[in-house]
Design a protein around this motif. Structure first.
Motif, PDB file in Angstrom:
ATOM      1  N   PHE A  88       0.867  -1.186   0.000  1.00  0.00           N
ATOM      2  CA  PHE A  88       0.000   0.000   0.000  1.00  0.00           C
ATOM      3  C   PHE A  88       0.898   1.229   0.000  1.00  0.00           C
ATOM      4  O   PHE A  88       2.094   1.130   0.286  1.00  0.00           O
ATOM      5  N   ASP A  89       0.330   2.370  -0.355  1.00  0.00           N
ATOM      6  CA  ASP A  89       1.090   3.613  -0.379  1.00  0.00           C
ATOM      7  C   ASP A  89       1.189   4.146   1.055  1.00  0.00           C
ATOM      8  O   ASP A  89       0.178   4.397   1.708  1.00  0.00           O
ATOM      9  N   ILE A  90       2.411   4.314   1.555  1.00  0.00           N
ATOM     10  CA  ILE A  90       2.571   4.703   2.964  1.00  0.00           C
ATOM     11  C   ILE A  90       2.406   6.207   3.176  1.00  0.00           C
ATOM     12  O   ILE A  90       2.287   6.666   4.313  1.00  0.00           O
ATOM     13  N   THR A  91       2.396   6.975   2.072  1.00  0.00           N
ATOM     14  CA  THR A  91       2.296   8.428   2.208  1.00  0.00           C
ATOM     15  C   THR A  91       0.998   8.826   2.917  1.00  0.00           C
ATOM     16  O   THR A  91      -0.081   8.370   2.534  1.00  0.00           O
ATOM     17  N   GLY A  92       1.142   9.624   3.975  1.00  0.00           N
ATOM     18  CA  GLY A  92      -0.019  10.100   4.723  1.00  0.00           C
ATOM     19  C   GLY A  92      -0.512   9.147   5.798  1.00  0.00           C
ATOM     20  O   GLY A  92      -1.369   9.496   6.605  1.00  0.00           O
ATOM     21  N   LYS A  93       0.036   7.912   5.826  1.00  0.00           N
ATOM     22  CA  LYS A  93      -0.413   6.916   6.810  1.00  0.00           C
ATOM     23  C   LYS A  93       0.309   7.099   8.152  1.00  0.00           C
ATOM     24  O   LYS A  93       1.393   7.668   8.212  1.00  0.00           O
ATOM     25  N   ILE A  94      -0.324   6.586   9.206  1.00  0.00           N
ATOM     26  CA  ILE A  94       0.372   6.450  10.484  1.00  0.00           C
ATOM     27  C   ILE A  94       0.917   5.029  10.534  1.00  0.00           C
ATOM     28  O   ILE A  94       0.159   4.061  10.532  1.00  0.00           O
ATOM     29  N   LEU A  95       2.247   4.901  10.510  1.00  0.00           N
ATOM     30  CA  LEU A  95       2.844   3.572  10.499  1.00  0.00           C
ATOM     31  C   LEU A  95       3.256   3.182  11.908  1.00  0.00           C
ATOM     32  O   LEU A  95       3.836   3.993  12.635  1.00  0.00           O
TER      33      LEU A  95
END
Lengths: 178, 310
Positions: free
Chosen positions: A90-97
């Motif tokens: 998935f695209d990690i941009t903008g996510k809280i990892l």
């Protein structure tokens, strides 16, 4: 000498508690993704994901990270470390990892993981969950979720054993015999 | 667990089945890197690779260069035709001079068999053979085998036919070594007059035939080689159109094969000579996947030789 720090039941209670802490800290889990650092961090991420689903019904995004190619000692290693594939679907941009690993020690693995993730995008935030924090940091790294703070000597070894890789669930402190 | 200890990759003849498997496993991990938005990892930061091409090559050189760059390795491309070779410098002296420039990895393409083996003796850095005369082209062999393993899971018991100008082909030699080591059954097929007899050493794992129908029957995969009409094959076979009629891989011929037969070709393809367009572009063809896999395999080789066990 081996000392049992947590047995099967205790280790799984710890995972329950960390899962609850993650749920408590995030008003919405829709944007939260778990990323396990190979090898044991992957099993921890999977287990936390199962628990979060059980407790809230939400299926969080999930990925697996191999940090080998980002190690800061790669040019000094005595042999090419075995690679396993990174799989972040998935695209990690903008996510809280939420990065997961078994033991937090020098902090160098986490530095490598952060460098690797930077090549995949720009998360809005990265948090860290570990089963054991044994101290002796060599870099300014801090965990957001800690299963057990365990003060150790550098000569000691902490073993987090998980059924998936080691056939049992436990935390052990191993001291070298003189 | 197998460890990589070799300084150089000179040919698949010199590798064990375990070492070949280690390269393939490592390549599988590297394949993901090329699917990223940022197609670069810092694994070989600060290392320098020199691509020494004594023979013209575009695809292999570009593939190596991309692999080097995706590992953050610095690259110097040297067109040896236009350099000191013309001024009479020996291979050993070229090697020593490059080493004084602190080159870590030498990628070598040469028209003479064994040239990379010679260079490897004179330099401390790693030498990777990118094709030497009729000897070997190990990274091409590895990427062919990688592609087959990706399709079939394992090479054991797989029937692979290599069809075409085998006698002149280093690709065929590398494939033969690699495939037989991993347990595949290999059939070599070429017109009678250029059928290589010096491949007897591979028997009993290798069948040699000039009967194209026998080579295609039961084959899980075929590797179609270019007829090198610019070399002495020209004299051996009357014309490209004659070859196409007798040995060209066409849709009609494929109809008699296994439905799921995998068609490979190391490129450059000559449409209408060794293969028809509808086969080259058809559903059984993995020719384009081979090119993609070449990057991953070369990244794996660069990684393993550079960070080998010392």
């Amino acid at each position: 000498m081996e000392k049992l720090i947590k047995n099967d039941t205790e280790l799984n209670r710890t995972l329950d508690r960390i899962a609850h802490e993650i749920i408590e800290r995030h008003t919405s889990l829709d944007n939260v993704a778990l990323v396990g650092i190979r090898t044991r961090g992957v099993y921890i991420a999977r287990r936390l994901r199962e628990r979060i689903k059980k407790f809230t019904g939400v299926e969080t995004l999930y990925g697996e990270l191999d940090i080998t190619l980002y190690r800061d000692d790669l040019s000094q290693v005595s042999e090419a470390p075995l690679l396993k594939a990174t799989d972040i679907p998935f695209d990690i941009t903008g996510k809280i990892l939420i990065l997961t690993d078994d033991v937090l020690y020098t902090g160098r693995t986490i530095r490598s993981a952060l460098a690797a993730l930077a090549d995949f995008g720009r998360p809005s935030r990265i948090e860290l969950a570990v089963i054991v924090d044994r101290g002796h940091r060599e870099l300014p790294v801090k965990a957001d979720y800690v299963g057990k703070n365990l003060p150790t000597a550098r000569t000691e070894n902490v073993k987090v054993r998980l059924t998936e890789s080691d056939g049992e669930d436990s935390i052990k402190l191993v001291t070298k015999d003189d | 667990m197998t460890k990589w200890t070799k300084k150089d990759l000179l040919g698949l003849e010199y590798l064990s089945a375990e070492e070949i498997e280690l390269i393939l496993d490592t390549a599988a991990s590297f394949k993901e890197v090329s699917t990223r938005d940022i197609k670069k990892v810092p694994a070989l930061r600060g290392k320098t690779a020199a691509n020494l091409f004594y023979e013209p090559s575009t695809r292999t050189r570009v593939s190596f260069e991309i692999a080097e760059k995706r590992l953050s390795c610095d690259v110097v491309n040297m067109d040896m035709k236009a350099s000191s070779v013309l001024k009479g410098e020996t291979l050993a002296d070229t090697g020593r001079n490059l080493e004084a420039l602190k080159i870590d990895i030498f990628i070598m393409r040469h028209n003479m068999a064994g040239a990379p083996n010679v260079l490897a003796r004179f330099v401390g850095g790693s030498v990777i053979n990118a094709g030497d005369g009729k000897h070997e082209h190990p990274t091409q062999g590895l990427l062919d085998i990688y592609t087959l393993r990706e399709k079939f899971g394992s090479l054991k018991g797989l029937n692979v036919s290599i069809i075409g100008d085998i006698a002149h082909s280093r690709v065929a030699r590398s494939n033969l070594w690699g495939l037989t080591k991993l347990g595949a059954n290999v059939t070599l097929c070429a017109p009678e007059i250029i059928l290589p007899s010096d491949f007897k050493e591979f028997a009993p794992h290798v069948k040699i035939t000039s009967d194209i129908d026998a080579a295609l029957k039961d084959a899980h995969a075929i590797n179609v080689l270019r007829m090198q009409f610019e070399r002495d094959a020209a004299g051996a076979f009357p014309s490209p159109s004659e070859y196409y009629k007798e040995y060209g891989i066409t849709k009609e011929r494929l109809k008699k094969c296994r439905k799921d037969i995998v068609v490979m070709h190391p490129g450059p393809i000559n449409r209408g000579i060794e293969i028809s367009s509808d086969v080259a572009d058809g559903p059984n063809s993995v020719i384009i996947e081979q090119v993609t896999n070449g990057i991953a395999v070369r990244m794996a080789v660069l990684y393993l030789v550079t960070l080998r066990s010392k």
